[in-house]
Design an enzyme around this catalytic site. Sequence first.
Site, PDB file in Angstrom:
ATOM      1  N   HIS A  69      50.917  57.596 103.919  1.00 64.42           N
ATOM      2  CA  HIS A  69      50.379  57.250 102.599  1.00 64.42           C
ATOM      3  C   HIS A  69      50.554  55.772 102.271  1.00 64.42           C
ATOM      4  CE1 HIS A  69      50.064  60.900  99.671  1.00 64.42           C
ATOM      5  NE2 HIS A  69      49.111  60.875 100.562  1.00 64.42           N
ATOM      6  N   HIS A 316      44.235  56.345  90.288  1.00 64.11           N
ATOM      7  CA  HIS A 316      44.709  56.545  91.657  1.00 64.11           C
ATOM      8  C   HIS A 316      46.034  55.802  91.828  1.00 64.11           C
ATOM      9  CE1 HIS A 316      44.724  56.425  96.149  1.00 64.11           C
ATOM     10  NE2 HIS A 316      44.265  57.658  95.954  1.00 64.11           N
TER      11      HIS A 316
HETATM   12  O1  LIG Z   1      45.502  57.753  98.650  1.00 67.00           O
HETATM   13  C1  LIG Z   1      46.026  58.652  99.330  1.00 67.00           C
HETATM   14  O2  LIG Z   1      47.100  58.483  99.923  1.00 67.00           O
HETATM   15  C2  LIG Z   1      45.323  59.958  99.511  1.00 67.00           C
HETATM   16  C3  LIG Z   1      45.901  60.972 100.249  1.00 67.00           C
HETATM   17  N1  LIG Z   1      45.301  62.133 100.462  1.00 67.00           N
HETATM   18  C4  LIG Z   1      44.063  62.349  99.952  1.00 67.00           C
HETATM   19  C5  LIG Z   1      43.412  63.553 100.190  1.00 67.00           C
HETATM   20  S1  LIG Z   1      44.198  64.777 101.127  1.00 67.00           S
HETATM   21  O3  LIG Z   1      44.714  64.179 102.335  1.00 67.00           O
HETATM   22  O4  LIG Z   1      45.310  65.299 100.310  1.00 67.00           O
HETATM   23  O5  LIG Z   1      43.218  65.843 101.416  1.00 67.00           O
HETATM   24  C6  LIG Z   1      42.158  63.807  99.692  1.00 67.00           C
HETATM   25  C7  LIG Z   1      41.532  62.829  98.924  1.00 67.00           C
HETATM   26  C8  LIG Z   1      42.140  61.615  98.663  1.00 67.00           C
HETATM   27  C9  LIG Z   1      43.408  61.369  99.176  1.00 67.00           C
HETATM   28  C10 LIG Z   1      44.087  60.141  98.940  1.00 67.00           C
HETATM   29  O6  LIG Z   1      43.515  59.174  98.178  1.00 67.00           O
END
Ligand SMILES: O=C(O)c1cnc2c(S(=O)(=O)O)cccc2c1O
Length: 441
Positions: A69, A316
């Site tokens: 992340h 976000h």
């Molecule tokens: O910014 C992040 O670190 C992050 C992590 N995961 C995401 C997922 S998912 O991996 O949880 O399916 C789905 C849509 C957006 C995501 C996201 O913006």
Amino acid sequence: MGDLVCSAQFNYLIDLPWLLQQYPPEKRKCPLLVVHGDQKDANIRKAAAPYPNVTLFKARLEIMFGTHHSKMMLLAYREGLRVVIHTANLIPKDWDQKTQGVWVSPLFPAKSSVTPSKSETVVNGGKETGFKQDLLEYLKAYGGRGLEEWKQRISDHDLSAARVRLIASVPGAHTGGEMNKWGHLKLRKVLSTCSSLPCGATPSDWPVIGQFSSVGSLGPAPSQWLTSEWLTSLSSSSSSSASSSKKPRTLTTQHKMPPLKLIFPSVENVRTSLEGYMAGGSIPYAANTAAKQPYLRDFLHQWRAEETGRTRAAPHVKTYMRVSPDQREAAWILITSCNLSKAAWGALEKKGSQLKIRSYEIGVLFLPSDQETSAGHTSFSVATMHPHGPGAGSSSVPGMGMRLVTPFDLPLTPYTREDQPWVWNARHMKPDSKGNVWTPP
Ligand SMILES: O=C(O)c1cnc2c(S(=O)(=O)O)cccc2c1O
């Protein structure tokens, strides 16, 4: 910003052609290291093939459900080094109509350009925040040899001008001395040694605020993790630990908990956002997870940012902070990639003897005592929506030090009786700001 020589981009979702387009044309052929967590890396390797200046580094993710992340840029200029820690994926839509958070470091000089006699700690007379050693420790945790060049480059620079503390997570079952280096135990350690509430403040009256764009499985009751282990860390302070100094300091020391207030977009916040329901594609809270923890709704507040005109720019950003009862002061604020999940922050296991973290995360903690302008103060004044009163819109409250503008409005706006938390895999049929409905497969 400087004459770029080479850079490294740490992230989760990466659109490589788009990323290269964001560099000035004359810098698109500079060496670029991309650190990602895509274990099935065929796609990103194919994307990188046309660019000989791009090197890929796949972060190890050996624990189930872990993700890379962390969002960070290391930018090496002819004039020095800059670190950027932020919350946006390297894809166009993350930089278009959302609310993100970013910390841009000062330009750190190469050590050779600082008179060798001065040790780093006394440059600018600031108290050392341990930023450099913590960043090196974080990079070391990736293992392998692909980050050696960047570890060396960081070592060759003087990072003492960094007025923030690094709060990071790396996957693992951390025990012993490693436990307080990562996740919520690192935050607990820093807060219990370096953060104090104004004298006379009652710690249990100062709420903790958490704001995030996704939620993990937190257990069948808040007492399993959220309001016990996790809130214990976020409500730590030297004042509270002082009060419990009579008791042996163990990892599970429970001081009286303060109120916990959480900010997570409601369905209505998503529906009326600039992107409409599409914003919800980046707010991946699963309906089946939400159904297991209905108690969470009792803590939730809406995403609202009228002060900055960003109520409709879906969040976000992820921020965590400790505020005074009247929400005019903040004891600290953390901007991080961490959502509200055990995977990100860690969960104690084996009778508190190990901290299990699944993902890489990184964030920066702002403490009043680390800021030049408020070094003598134990709190930031928060620019708030409060009508009149000293904090409303004024530059900074006399005698309070640095003014903090939070990404969201204070005081917080509770959910209405009809509001439900956004979940991304359920149907939402009331037309959104673009006239669309949301019918996931
Ligand atoms: O910014 C992040 O670190 C992050 C992590 N995961 C995401 C997922 S998912 O991996 O949880 O399916 C789905 C849509 C957006 C995501 C996201 O913006």
